[in-house]
Write a protein that holds these residues in place. Structure first.
Motif, PDB file in Angstrom:
ATOM      1  N   THR A 104       0.802  -1.215   0.000  1.00 35.10           N
ATOM      2  CA  THR A 104       0.000   0.000   0.000  1.00 35.10           C
ATOM      3  C   THR A 104       0.841   1.275   0.000  1.00 35.10           C
ATOM      4  N   LYS A 154       5.727   3.472  -3.473  1.00 34.79           N
ATOM      5  CA  LYS A 154       5.116   4.740  -3.885  1.00 34.79           C
ATOM      6  C   LYS A 154       6.054   5.529  -4.803  1.00 34.79           C
ATOM      7  N   VAL A 182      -6.278   2.744  -7.988  1.00 35.49           N
ATOM      8  CA  VAL A 182      -5.237   1.778  -7.640  1.00 35.49           C
ATOM      9  C   VAL A 182      -5.785   0.901  -6.529  1.00 35.49           C
ATOM     10  N   ASN A 219      -5.096  -2.090  -3.724  1.00 36.50           N
ATOM     11  CA  ASN A 219      -4.043  -2.730  -2.930  1.00 36.50           C
ATOM     12  C   ASN A 219      -4.625  -3.660  -1.873  1.00 36.50           C
ATOM     13  N   THR A 251      -6.030  10.210  -8.620  1.00 37.98           N
ATOM     14  CA  THR A 251      -6.257   8.771  -8.501  1.00 37.98           C
ATOM     15  C   THR A 251      -6.763   8.426  -7.111  1.00 37.98           C
ATOM     16  N   TYR A 282      -6.988   5.620  -4.259  1.00 34.47           N
ATOM     17  CA  TYR A 282      -6.284   4.410  -3.827  1.00 34.47           C
ATOM     18  C   TYR A 282      -7.191   3.637  -2.875  1.00 34.47           C
TER      19      TYR A 282
END
Length: 574
Positions: free
Chosen positions: A324, A338, A353, A355, A380, A382
């Protein structure tokens, strides 16, 4: 005439009509062990499997519109394997009479607990949007008839399931009943799902076949019905019960057939495919575990991802990897991941994204260049997908970047993603079916629902360590710039990360894990584990509170820092 069988064949078959005890009694145990040109331990281990197919799994290695890949496992005695398939409408009329057959590729797999044969076959030149009935096996040993459906042409409406970590959580006990209940509950509530994604840590010990056998047994009723596309996790690399030694994810790659369009050294772990109007890109985030085997691993993936996303013309772009960038755990960051992937994700405006790793469910604000932005058309989202298996953590929390957070300690959860043209809906449910979260992105309206409302800018600078905002009274003096250098209260920092600090006169004695540090106020002098060094900036006193320059925490304790002016927050992370 009945085929004559060797003694070895009798050992390999599950129902062979002669017991091992009878054989050894008849031949003499010592003579048998000494004279047979085989490893009896491995032959005995194969007793868990027979010629009858097991672990039957649907995946894609090629185009979901016109192909379907099957993998299955048997004893080594089943030296052949065949995939038979036929249009379901034709099957209802004539059965297997006009079925097509594909000879499987096979290989022996010497696992730690079993010695088995793996089979792989791909049906090709299928008709888009068509249901097929299939079976695998050969001779008189066939799986029960099941069905799969190919992707329709110009498909823009479909759903798929996502499962976070399904591992047992107990190396010595491959417990996968919670995983079974989660995947079966999810499929029962979503029988129209086209496929599912598992976001890594499928099993607890990746090189322990006992875990894989129980994982497959738990998911069997779904694996044979819809394709399951998988992501590697750190646990797929573990090869000892202590989970302190990693290798390449051999068992994962041997058993799960995935597209081979990734970087050369990561084929079968890094890949992409299209389904409907969505592009799916899958990465391997396990540099800490696999980096010693694959040089510049994350950079190779980032370069590949850059080209992969640039070539995609799909409406939606989704990227999946295990670890993550924006995490839930108290003090476990993945800054290397990252740093490698986020710039490419930003460059190509990946929509979401997905995870795993942290076993919590969270959804960030839209993010671009590590800063929160007001709508998903500018950044984005996550998503951390929670847990589908037995293992949970007790140190999860909502971080400053989370628009939504749920701690699934009470029961596992799963995620349903529904795509309908320019709309994408993420829905999360508990194992028992209660709704946790629903989030919608609308590309036409360039909005989301619930609408993103960013946190406001504070009147004073706040301190966030591992994404956790420190509040009064933990931080009696806020971070501040002194002579254009960011300083923060040392005692608040040390207390939060779990260290100790003793102040005597102008001397500060710090202990954090194995590190021992001595500092002096109004001085650049420092001693780290009996080694003398000089700080970039002196320790200062503000309202009788020792303040340390944020930059010096890099050399002392390897903490990086970043100031976000839009939030007025000083971020520290290790």
């Amino acid at each position: 005439m009945e085929e004559k069988k060797s003694i070895l064949d009798l050992f390999k078959e599950k129902n062979h009509g002669i017991s091992r005890r009878l054989f050894l009694q008849s031949c003499g145990a010592a003579l048998a062990v000494a004279s047979m040109p085989v490893n009896l331990t491995k032959v005995f281990a194969a007793d868990a499997f027979s010629r009858q197919p097991a672990h039957t799994t649907l995946t894609w290695t090629l185009d979901p519109r016109t192909t379907q890949t099957l993998a299955w496992t048997t004893s080594v005695a089943a030296d052949k394997g065949t995939l038979q398939y036929i249009d379901t409408q034709a099957y209802k009329k004539t059965g297997w009479q006009n079925a097509l057959s594909v000879q499987a590729d096979t290989e022996e797999f010497d696992a730690n607990t079993d010695y088995v044969r793996l089979h792989y076959a791909t049906a090709q030149k299928l008709k888009p949007g068509t249901a097929y009935t299939y079976r695998v096996g050969y001779g008189s040993e066939w799986s029960d008839p099941q069905s799969f459906s190919t992707e329709a042409d110009n498909l823009s409406k479909f759903k798929f399931l996502i499962f976070g970590d399904s591992q047992s959580g107990i190396p010595a006990n491959p417990e996968y009943k919670p995983w079974q209940k989660t995947i079966e509950s999810a499929y029962a509530a979503n029988t129209d799902a086209a496929f599912f994604m598992n976001i890594g840590d499928l099993v607890e010990i990746g090189q322990d076949y006992a875990h894989w056998k129980n994982w497959y047994a738990a998911a069997a009723n779904v694996l044979e019905k819809i394709p399951g596309m998988a992501v590697t996790g750190n646990h797929e690399t573990y090869d000892v019960p202590k989970e302190d030694h990693s290798v390449l994810p051999v068992y994962f790659k041997k058993q799960i057939s995935l597209p081979l369009n990734g970087p050369e050294e990561l084929k079968g772990q890094v890949y992409s495919f299209d389904y409907g109007n969505v592009h799916f890109a899958v990465l391997d985030s396990q540099e800490n575990e696999e980096g010693s085997y694959i040089e510049n691993m994350l950079k190779k993936e980032a370069d590949w991802l850059d080209k992969d996303l640039a070539s995609s013309k799909q409406t939606w772009k989704l990227v999946f990897f295990h670890k993550t960038p924006y995490y839930n755990k108290a003090e476990r960051s993945n800054e290397n991941v990252k740093k490698a992937f986020a710039p490419v994700i930003d460059k190509h405006h990946v929509d979401v994204v997905i995870n795993g790793h942290d076993h919590g469910y969270s959804r960030t604000y839209p993010i671009y260049n590590d800063e929160f932005v007001g709508s998903p058309d500018k950044g984005t989202v996550y998503l951390v997908t929670g847990r589908s298996g037995n293992k949970y953590y007790t140190d999860l929390s909502q971080k400053v970047w989370d628009a939504f957070f749920h701690d699934p300690q009470a029961e596992p959860n799963y995620v349903v993603v529904t795509v309908n043209g320019p709309k994408l809906v993420i829905s999360a449910y508990t194992q028992s079916g209660s709704c946790i979260d629903v989030y919608t992105i609308d590309k036409v309206a360039k909005t989301d629902s619930p609408r993103t409302i960013l946190p406001g800018k504070a009147n004073y600078t706040r301190l966030a360590i591992w994404g956790n905002l420190l509040q009064t009274p933990l931080i009696p003096v806020p971070p501040q710039q002194i002579e254009n250098v960011w300083y923060l209260p040392l005692s608040s920092f040390i207390d939060f990360i779990g260290g100790d600090m003793d102040i005597k006169d102008n001397t500060l004695a710090l202990i954090y894990k194995k590190d021992k540090i001595t500092l002096k106020t109004d001085s650049n002098a420092a001693i780290l584990n009996n080694n003398t060094l000089s700080l970039t900036h002196p320790v200062k006193l503000v309202k009788d509170t020792p303040m340390i320059a944020a930059d010096d925490l890099k050399s002392l304790l390897k903490f990086d820092n970043r100031y976000d002016p839009s939030l007025n927050i000083l971020f520290l992370v290790k």
